[in-house]
Design a protein around this motif. Structure first.
Motif, short mmCIF file in Angstrom:
data_model
loop_
_atom_site.label_atom_id
_atom_site.label_comp_id
_atom_site.label_asym_id
_atom_site.label_seq_id
_atom_site.Cartn_x
_atom_site.Cartn_y
_atom_site.Cartn_z
N VAL A 1 33.86 41.27 49.32
CA VAL A 1 34.94 40.48 48.73
C VAL A 1 36.10 40.35 49.71
O VAL A 1 36.66 39.26 49.89
N GLU A 2 36.46 41.45 50.36
CA GLU A 2 37.57 41.42 51.33
C GLU A 2 37.29 40.48 52.49
O GLU A 2 38.15 39.70 52.89
N ILE A 3 36.07 40.53 53.02
CA ILE A 3 35.69 39.62 54.11
C ILE A 3 35.79 38.18 53.64
O ILE A 3 36.37 37.33 54.33
N ALA A 4 35.24 37.89 52.49
CA ALA A 4 35.24 36.52 51.97
C ALA A 4 36.66 36.03 51.72
O ALA A 4 37.00 34.89 52.08
N GLN A 5 37.49 36.85 51.09
CA GLN A 5 38.85 36.42 50.74
C GLN A 5 39.69 36.06 51.96
O GLN A 5 40.60 35.25 51.86
N LYS A 6 39.34 36.61 53.12
CA LYS A 6 40.10 36.32 54.35
C LYS A 6 39.57 35.10 55.10
O LYS A 6 40.20 34.63 56.04
N HIS A 7 38.42 34.59 54.69
CA HIS A 7 37.79 33.49 55.41
C HIS A 7 38.44 32.16 55.08
O HIS A 7 38.77 31.89 53.91
N PRO A 8 38.62 31.28 56.08
CA PRO A 8 39.19 29.95 55.81
C PRO A 8 38.35 29.18 54.80
O PRO A 8 37.13 29.22 54.82
N GLY A 9 39.02 28.50 53.89
CA GLY A 9 38.36 27.67 52.91
C GLY A 9 37.92 28.38 51.66
O GLY A 9 37.39 27.75 50.75
N VAL A 10 38.13 29.71 51.58
CA VAL A 10 37.73 30.46 50.39
C VAL A 10 38.87 30.42 49.37
O VAL A 10 40.01 30.72 49.69
N PHE A 11 38.52 30.05 48.16
CA PHE A 11 39.50 30.01 47.06
C PHE A 11 39.56 31.36 46.34
O PHE A 11 40.63 31.77 45.88
N GLY A 12 38.41 32.03 46.20
CA GLY A 12 38.37 33.31 45.52
C GLY A 12 37.00 33.93 45.63
O GLY A 12 36.01 33.26 45.91
N SER A 13 36.96 35.27 45.43
CA SER A 13 35.70 36.00 45.51
C SER A 13 35.78 37.20 44.58
O SER A 13 36.85 37.79 44.42
N ARG A 14 34.65 37.57 43.99
CA ARG A 14 34.64 38.69 43.06
C ARG A 14 33.24 39.25 42.86
O ARG A 14 32.25 38.57 43.15
N LEU A 15 33.19 40.45 42.34
CA LEU A 15 31.96 41.08 41.90
C LEU A 15 31.38 40.24 40.76
O LEU A 15 32.12 39.70 39.94
N GLY B 1 28.32 45.33 37.56
CA GLY B 1 29.10 46.28 38.33
C GLY B 1 28.24 47.33 39.00
O GLY B 1 27.02 47.31 38.92
N PHE B 2 28.90 48.24 39.70
CA PHE B 2 28.24 49.34 40.40
C PHE B 2 27.25 48.84 41.45
O PHE B 2 26.15 49.37 41.60
N GLY B 3 27.66 47.84 42.19
CA GLY B 3 26.80 47.26 43.22
C GLY B 3 26.29 45.91 42.79
O GLY B 3 26.68 45.38 41.76
N GLY B 4 25.44 45.32 43.58
CA GLY B 4 24.84 44.05 43.20
C GLY B 4 25.30 42.90 44.05
O GLY B 4 25.06 42.87 45.24
N CYS B 5 26.03 41.96 43.45
CA CYS B 5 26.35 40.70 44.11
C CYS B 5 27.82 40.34 43.98
O CYS B 5 28.52 40.84 43.11
N THR B 6 28.22 39.43 44.83
CA THR B 6 29.52 38.80 44.70
C THR B 6 29.30 37.29 44.54
O THR B 6 28.26 36.77 44.93
N VAL B 7 30.29 36.63 43.99
CA VAL B 7 30.29 35.17 43.92
C VAL B 7 31.60 34.72 44.56
O VAL B 7 32.65 35.30 44.31
N THR B 8 31.50 33.72 45.43
CA THR B 8 32.66 33.25 46.18
C THR B 8 32.77 31.74 46.04
O THR B 8 31.79 31.02 46.25
N LEU B 9 33.95 31.27 45.69
CA LEU B 9 34.22 29.85 45.60
C LEU B 9 34.82 29.40 46.93
O LEU B 9 35.88 29.88 47.33
N VAL B 10 34.12 28.52 47.63
CA VAL B 10 34.50 28.14 49.00
C VAL B 10 34.33 26.63 49.18
O VAL B 10 33.46 26.01 48.56
#
Length: 95
Positions: free
Chosen positions: A28-42, A46-55
């Motif tokens: 999430v931290e890597i994604a949130q810092k990337h240009p063009g990313v609006f948001g990212s979250r688990l 919970g407790f592992g798995g996946c993230t979803v990122t709006l970019v």
């Protein structure tokens, strides 16, 4: 606005509910810092798995490359990254 809500939701799951983990927080931290990313979250339970990122569409390949490289450097692990698109959502089907 939606991206900010995604970020706030992740922070709440991490801090208030304690259902995130270091690996997910790193993604999430890597994604949130990337240009063009609006948001990212688990995503998921919970407790592992996946993230979803709006970019932004033009940043998808660059984001995936950055996630793979930086995640490997920070964790020594590989991450799978793929593009999805929203569907029509739930609806009633009458036969």
């Amino acid at each position: 606005q939606f991206g900010k809500l995604m970020n706030a939701s992740h922070e709440s799951m991490k801090v208030d509910y304690e259902v995130s983990c270091d690996e997910i927080d790193i993604l999430v931290e890597i994604a949130q810092k990337h240009p063009g990313v609006f948001g990212s979250r688990l995503t998921g339970g919970g407790f592992g798995g996946c993230t979803v990122t709006l970019v932004e569409k033009g940043q998808v390949e660059s984001l995936c490359q950055t996630l793979r490289e930086e995640y490997r450097l920070k964790t020594g692990k590989e991450c799978l990254c793929f593009e999805t698109r929203p569907g029509d959502g739930a609806r009633e089907i009458i036969f």
